[in-house]
Write a protein that holds these residues in place. Structure first.
Motif, PDB file in Angstrom:
ATOM      1  N   GLU A 144       9.613 -82.207 -79.991  1.00 15.60           N
ATOM      2  CA  GLU A 144      10.502 -81.214 -80.587  1.00 15.60           C
ATOM      3  C   GLU A 144       9.830 -80.611 -81.819  1.00 15.60           C
ATOM      4  OE1 GLU A 144      13.814 -80.221 -79.649  1.00 15.60           O
ATOM      5  OE2 GLU A 144      13.134 -81.199 -77.825  1.00 15.60           O
ATOM      6  N   GLU A 146      13.745 -76.354 -82.210  1.00 17.69           N
ATOM      7  CA  GLU A 146      15.065 -76.706 -82.736  1.00 17.69           C
ATOM      8  C   GLU A 146      15.793 -75.471 -83.263  1.00 17.69           C
ATOM      9  OE1 GLU A 146      17.904 -79.289 -82.722  1.00 17.69           O
ATOM     10  OE2 GLU A 146      15.936 -79.793 -81.962  1.00 17.69           O
ATOM     11  N   THR A 147      15.076 -74.598 -83.961  1.00 24.73           N
ATOM     12  CA  THR A 147      15.679 -73.369 -84.480  1.00 24.73           C
ATOM     13  C   THR A 147      16.147 -72.464 -83.351  1.00 24.73           C
ATOM     14  OG1 THR A 147      14.312 -73.480 -86.464  1.00 24.73           O
ATOM     15  CG2 THR A 147      15.269 -71.341 -85.932  1.00 24.73           C
ATOM     16  N   ARG A 175      16.914 -73.389 -80.318  1.00 24.22           N
ATOM     17  CA  ARG A 175      18.047 -74.047 -79.660  1.00 24.22           C
ATOM     18  C   ARG A 175      19.329 -73.818 -80.460  1.00 24.22           C
ATOM     19  NH1 ARG A 175      15.985 -78.854 -78.629  1.00 24.22           N
ATOM     20  NH2 ARG A 175      15.487 -78.298 -76.504  1.00 24.22           N
ATOM     21  N   ASP A 176      19.242 -73.939 -81.782  1.00 27.46           N
ATOM     22  CA  ASP A 176      20.405 -73.698 -82.637  1.00 27.46           C
ATOM     23  C   ASP A 176      20.870 -72.244 -82.539  1.00 27.46           C
ATOM     24  OD1 ASP A 176      20.282 -76.337 -83.450  1.00 27.46           O
ATOM     25  OD2 ASP A 176      19.365 -75.884 -85.389  1.00 27.46           O
ATOM     26  N   ALA A 177      19.926 -71.304 -82.534  1.00 28.81           N
ATOM     27  CA  ALA A 177      20.288 -69.886 -82.430  1.00 28.81           C
ATOM     28  C   ALA A 177      20.970 -69.587 -81.098  1.00 28.81           C
ATOM     29  CB  ALA A 177      19.040 -69.004 -82.589  1.00 28.81           C
ATOM     30  N   GLU A 185      22.632 -71.745 -79.238  1.00 28.75           N
ATOM     31  CA  GLU A 185      23.949 -72.384 -79.278  1.00 28.75           C
ATOM     32  C   GLU A 185      24.935 -71.567 -80.112  1.00 28.75           C
ATOM     33  OE1 GLU A 185      26.811 -74.894 -78.159  1.00 28.75           O
ATOM     34  OE2 GLU A 185      24.757 -74.985 -77.431  1.00 28.75           O
ATOM     35  N   GLU A 186      24.457 -71.028 -81.219  1.00 28.51           N
ATOM     36  CA  GLU A 186      25.307 -70.186 -82.066  1.00 28.51           C
ATOM     37  C   GLU A 186      25.754 -68.936 -81.315  1.00 28.51           C
ATOM     38  OE1 GLU A 186      27.384 -68.926 -85.436  1.00 28.51           O
ATOM     39  OE2 GLU A 186      26.568 -70.868 -84.917  1.00 28.51           O
ATOM     40  N   LYS A 189      30.335 -81.895 -77.749  1.00 31.63           N
ATOM     41  CA  LYS A 189      29.337 -81.678 -78.794  1.00 31.63           C
ATOM     42  C   LYS A 189      29.721 -82.446 -80.063  1.00 31.63           C
ATOM     43  CE  LYS A 189      26.797 -78.180 -81.246  1.00 31.63           C
ATOM     44  NZ  LYS A 189      26.472 -76.803 -81.443  1.00 31.63           N
ATOM     45  N   GLN A 222      27.668 -85.588 -81.700  1.00 33.04           N
ATOM     46  CA  GLN A 222      27.264 -85.516 -83.109  1.00 33.04           C
ATOM     47  C   GLN A 222      27.718 -86.766 -83.861  1.00 33.04           C
ATOM     48  OE1 GLN A 222      29.036 -82.173 -85.137  1.00 33.04           O
ATOM     49  NE2 GLN A 222      27.983 -82.588 -87.053  1.00 33.04           N
ATOM     50  N   GLN A 240      34.036 -78.174 -87.391  1.00 32.48           N
ATOM     51  CA  GLN A 240      32.622 -78.516 -87.543  1.00 32.48           C
ATOM     52  C   GLN A 240      32.302 -78.945 -88.971  1.00 32.48           C
ATOM     53  OE1 GLN A 240      30.963 -74.773 -86.183  1.00 32.48           O
ATOM     54  NE2 GLN A 240      30.321 -75.669 -84.228  1.00 32.48           N
TER      55      GLN A 240
END
Length: 188
Positions: A21, A26-27, A29-31, A33-34, A59, A63, A97
């Motif tokens: 990773e 990771e960035t 993937r986060d974008a 998901e957002e 999710k 977490q 969240q």
């Protein structure tokens, strides 16, 4: 659709380029998901609170468990909130969240419970932990300010109960079932 396609392609490239990773992976993937979250809330805006937050249950559970917390879910289907809309649905998800992230980061506990109760006039959404609640450190941060702001934006009230349901801090959002036209949540 175009942005999503580019992000998905970039994510695939980044994942294929590295065996581990990377920050880029990771960035991306986060974008991605957002973006999915934004699109999803546009579709479920005037649904029930149970449905809106229920779509994020797995999710949230992952977490919590990844951080060593047990996860309790006490959410049933509830009445539809017609006045909520997509931005209101997104605000509710963000409140949940933020409350979960704060509990993981600051509570020193090991259990988080999300529950929803409905009365004739309002819904009560509670995110509680069993940690230690030092009111100075847990109630003065940016996350708490954001929760307050988001609650106001949707015409809800929010309380922070020390020694709440599980003994730690409980973030309690109270959302009226009917929109009161005499109250402008933007004027608070």
């Amino acid at each position: 659709d175009g942005l999503g396609s580019y992000l998905s392609s970039a994510l695939s490239i980044a994942e294929g380029a590295s065996g581990s990773e990377s920050a880029l992976t990771e960035t991306l993937r986060d974008a991605t998901e957002e973006m999915r979250l934004m699109l999803h809330t546009a579709e479920v805006g005037d649904s029930s609170i149970g449905f809106i937050i229920g779509t994020h249950r797995l999710k949230l559970q992952r977490q919590c468990e990844a951080a060593g917390f047990s996860f309790e879910w006490q959410v049933n289907d509830t009445s539809r909130i017609e006045h909520l809309g997509p931005s209101g649905a997104l605000n509710i998800i963000r409140i949940v969240q933020e409350a979960v992230a704060n509990a993981i980061r600051h509570s020193n506990g090991n259990c988080i419970r999300i529950s929803v109760h409905e009365s004739e006039v309002e819904l009560r959404l509670e995110i509680a932990d069993n940690g230690v609640c030092n009111t100075v450190s847990r109630l003065d941060g940016h996350g708490i300010q954001n929760i307050r702001k988001r609650a106001t934006e949707i015409g809800a009230s929010v309380e922070f109960e020390v020694n709440g349901a599980l003994g730690g801090l409980a973030v309690v959002l109270m959302l009226p079932l009917k929109h009161d036209d005499s109250v402008d949540p933007q004027s608070n």
